[in-house]
Design a protein around this motif. Structure first.
Motif, PDB file in Angstrom:
ATOM      1  N   PHE A 223      49.466  27.573  20.659  1.00 19.63           N
ATOM      2  CA  PHE A 223      48.143  26.965  20.522  1.00 19.63           C
ATOM      3  C   PHE A 223      47.230  27.486  21.642  1.00 19.63           C
ATOM      4  CE2 PHE A 223      48.544  23.421  17.423  1.00 19.63           C
ATOM      5  CZ  PHE A 223      47.217  23.387  16.986  1.00 19.63           C
TER       6      PHE A 223
ATOM      7  N   LEU B 263      43.409  32.054  16.442  1.00 13.93           N
ATOM      8  CA  LEU B 263      44.691  31.850  15.769  1.00 13.93           C
ATOM      9  C   LEU B 263      44.745  32.522  14.402  1.00 13.93           C
ATOM     10  CD1 LEU B 263      45.306  28.071  16.635  1.00 13.93           C
ATOM     11  CD2 LEU B 263      46.158  30.099  17.846  1.00 13.93           C
ATOM     12  N   HIS B 264      43.597  32.618  13.720  1.00 13.95           N
ATOM     13  CA  HIS B 264      43.569  33.186  12.369  1.00 13.95           C
ATOM     14  C   HIS B 264      43.024  34.613  12.327  1.00 13.95           C
ATOM     15  CE1 HIS B 264      44.761  29.628  10.117  1.00 13.95           C
ATOM     16  NE2 HIS B 264      43.929  28.890  10.827  1.00 13.95           N
TER      17      HIS B 264
ATOM     18  N   THR C 226      45.263  24.545  11.221  1.00 14.28           N
ATOM     19  CA  THR C 226      46.649  25.032  11.300  1.00 14.28           C
ATOM     20  C   THR C 226      47.658  24.149  10.578  1.00 14.28           C
ATOM     21  OG1 THR C 226      47.096  23.847  13.367  1.00 14.28           O
ATOM     22  CG2 THR C 226      46.216  26.097  13.569  1.00 14.28           C
TER      23      THR C 226
ATOM     24  N   SER D  88      52.036  22.353  12.604  1.00 13.40           N
ATOM     25  CA  SER D  88      51.235  23.554  12.850  1.00 13.40           C
ATOM     26  C   SER D  88      52.034  24.800  13.193  1.00 13.40           C
ATOM     27  CB  SER D  88      50.242  23.281  13.993  1.00 13.40           C
ATOM     28  OG  SER D  88      49.346  22.246  13.668  1.00 13.40           O
TER      29      SER D  88
ATOM     30  N   ASN E 207      52.292  27.940  11.173  1.00  9.80           N
ATOM     31  CA  ASN E 207      51.048  28.636  10.858  1.00  9.80           C
ATOM     32  C   ASN E 207      50.387  29.262  12.084  1.00  9.80           C
ATOM     33  OD1 ASN E 207      51.088  27.946   8.053  1.00  9.80           O
ATOM     34  ND2 ASN E 207      50.557  25.856   8.652  1.00  9.80           N
ATOM     35  N   LEU E 208      51.020  29.152  13.245  1.00 13.50           N
ATOM     36  CA  LEU E 208      50.529  29.852  14.421  1.00 13.50           C
ATOM     37  C   LEU E 208      50.950  31.316  14.323  1.00 13.50           C
ATOM     38  CD1 LEU E 208      51.392  27.177  17.157  1.00 13.50           C
ATOM     39  CD2 LEU E 208      49.186  27.571  16.009  1.00 13.50           C
TER      40      LEU E 208
ATOM     41  N   ALA F  79      40.461  28.310  16.426  1.00 13.86           N
ATOM     42  CA  ALA F  79      40.897  28.729  15.089  1.00 13.86           C
ATOM     43  C   ALA F  79      40.575  30.200  14.837  1.00 13.86           C
ATOM     44  CB  ALA F  79      40.248  27.854  14.023  1.00 13.86           C
TER      45      ALA F  79
ATOM     46  N   SER G 142      43.172  19.919  13.278  1.00 11.92           N
ATOM     47  CA  SER G 142      44.258  20.754  13.803  1.00 11.92           C
ATOM     48  C   SER G 142      43.839  22.199  14.018  1.00 11.92           C
ATOM     49  CB  SER G 142      45.456  20.726  12.840  1.00 11.92           C
ATOM     50  OG  SER G 142      45.180  21.482  11.659  1.00 11.92           O
ATOM     51  N   SER G 143      42.545  22.473  14.120  1.00 10.79           N
ATOM     52  CA  SER G 143      42.041  23.854  14.189  1.00 10.79           C
ATOM     53  C   SER G 143      42.526  24.682  12.998  1.00 10.79           C
ATOM     54  CB  SER G 143      42.446  24.541  15.509  1.00 10.79           C
ATOM     55  OG  SER G 143      41.637  24.099  16.575  1.00 10.79           O
TER      56      SER G 143
ATOM     57  N   ASN H 125      45.649  24.251   7.422  1.00 12.19           N
ATOM     58  CA  ASN H 125      45.883  25.653   7.074  1.00 12.19           C
ATOM     59  C   ASN H 125      45.565  25.920   5.607  1.00 12.19           C
ATOM     60  OD1 ASN H 125      47.078  28.356   7.850  1.00 12.19           O
ATOM     61  ND2 ASN H 125      48.376  27.824   6.117  1.00 12.19           N
TER      62      ASN H 125
END
Length: 397
Positions: free
Chosen positions: A253, A184-185, A132, A233, A236-237, A181, A129-130, A149
């Motif tokens: 995403f 996103l992070h 997440t 997910s 957590n985005l 990722a 899920s990259s 995540n």
């Protein structure tokens, strides 16, 4: 007889020495399993502990940290996740114990002059899920865990405890799904480090486009929607994105919506003709029932003029999406006109004699110049097929 034996032993010694040298050049780094993460529910798809490979910094790089996240696609439904569960993309039990560090992660000064002596970490990817996902309940029928995540959080927590909390310089990077990722992070990574730390992010082949496919449909949007729902997910985005995309928060995403409000400097390494995206975003097999794109999407020299026009339009969309954002002045770009996917992790494309160049600049120099602010770096190549430094496509691909 004795002479022949001595010659054999000498040759054997040469071969062994050669293998040792090869291993050293490849930068083979041992695996670290986070066994204590299991109690926190931070586990791979199969419930095994997360893992990473850590090569410690030395000399002037001892207080510098580069955290690189592995790629490997996504699983959008239970069946796909089950098929990953017993591979190294779903279980740390299946991961190699030693991993060769190269390119951006290399410890060789000649090939990686700006980052060779940093603390370099390769985070293994086993959640689909990259990094997440976070679903509390376990899928009982298939014993699947969707906890990407949590994996990211416990690994960063572990690295902070091992000295990253004192970092002078820090980079969060990744390739493909790991490159996504890293986008996103990115801002969250910045928030976990001291204000005095110079923090930037690098996304290699992670700028996946929200674009229509060749049938006019939204194959990739539907795909990422399935990933987001299965793994839980959305929560957590990046909130800076989901708060704006309230009707369809799963669209966060897609990097083109996230970068509009990102605060942390980021560098994008991407092929304008990203091979994964041409195969899976633009012309996925599911919408190419007549197989008109089969040859073209494996080798651009086999595309018709009409197909090349569609591919050039896809490049134009990507360049437009990359130009958006409130913090674009601190954004670095290396967008070559190669047919490739992930270019920073391999020496041959990072900084070798045969590496692709844009304006006589190779990826390693572009990234180093940008990170250390020796000069602004926004290298955008001319359209295909203008760049002779791009590697030739193998017909067997």
């Amino acid at each position: 007889m004795i002479g022949a034996r001595l010659i054999h032993q000498q040759w054997l010694s040469i071969v062994i020495c050669g293998l040792i040298l090869l291993k050293a050049d490849a930068g083979s780094v041992g695996i670290t399993y986070l066994q204590n993460a299991v109690a926190k529910g931070a586990v791979c798809l199969d419930g095994s502990p997360p893992a990473y490979h850590f090569d410690k910094g030395f000399g002037a790089g001892v207080d510098n940290w580069l955290v690189h996240m592995e790629g490997g696609g996504w699983c959008e439904d239970v069946a796909k996740c089950v098929s990953r569960r017993n591979t190294d993309l779903g279980s740390s039990k299946q991961m190699v114990k030693q991993f060769g560090f190269s390119g951006l992660l290399s410890s060789q000064q000649k090939s990686n002059p700006d980052f060779y002596n940093w603390n370099r970490i390769k985070v293994r990817y086993c959640d689909g899920s990259s990094f997440t996902g976070d679903v509390e309940a376990v899928d009982p029928a298939n014993n699947l865990f969707f906890r990407g995540n949590r994996i990211w959080e416990v690994i960063i927590e572990d690295l902070l405890a091992k000295g990253m909390r004192n970092a002078k310089n820090a980079i969060l990077s990744g390739c493909s799904a790991g490159g996504l990722a890293s986008i996103l992070h990115c801002d969250r990574f910045r928030s976990l480090l001291p204000a005095t730390t110079k923090v930037k992010c690098i996304s290699d082949a992670g700028f996946f486009m929200h674009a229509n496919d060749v049938s006019g449909g939204k194959h990739i949007e539907e795909f990422y929607g399935k990933v987001a729902r299965l793994h839980g997910s959305v929560k957590n985005l990046p909130a800076s994105c989901t708060s704006r995309m309230k009707m369809k928060p799963e669209l966060c995403f897609f990097p083109q919506y996230v970068v509009q409000t990102m605060q942390t400097p980021i560098f994008f390494i991407n092929a304008a003709y990203d091979s994964w995206q041409i195969k899976n975003v633009l012309a996925p097999t599911a919408v190419d029932s007549g197989k008109a794109w089969k040859s073209c999407k494996l080798d651009l020299t086999k595309c018709t003029p009409a197909q090349l026009k569609i591919i050039q339009d896809f490049r134009t969309q990507m360049l437009s999406a990359l130009s958006g954002g409130v913090n674009s002045s601190s954004r670095g770009l290396f967008i070559d006109s190669c047919y490739a996917h992930c270019q920073a992790g391999k020496q041959i494309t990072w900084s070798s004699d045969s590496s692709p160049a844009v304006g006589n600049t190779k990826i390693a120099k572009a990234v180093g110049d940008w990170y250390y602010e020796r000069s602004p770096v926004q290298k955008i190549d001319c359209p295909y097929p203008c760049n002779p430094s791009c590697p030739k496509v193998d017909d067997s691909d």
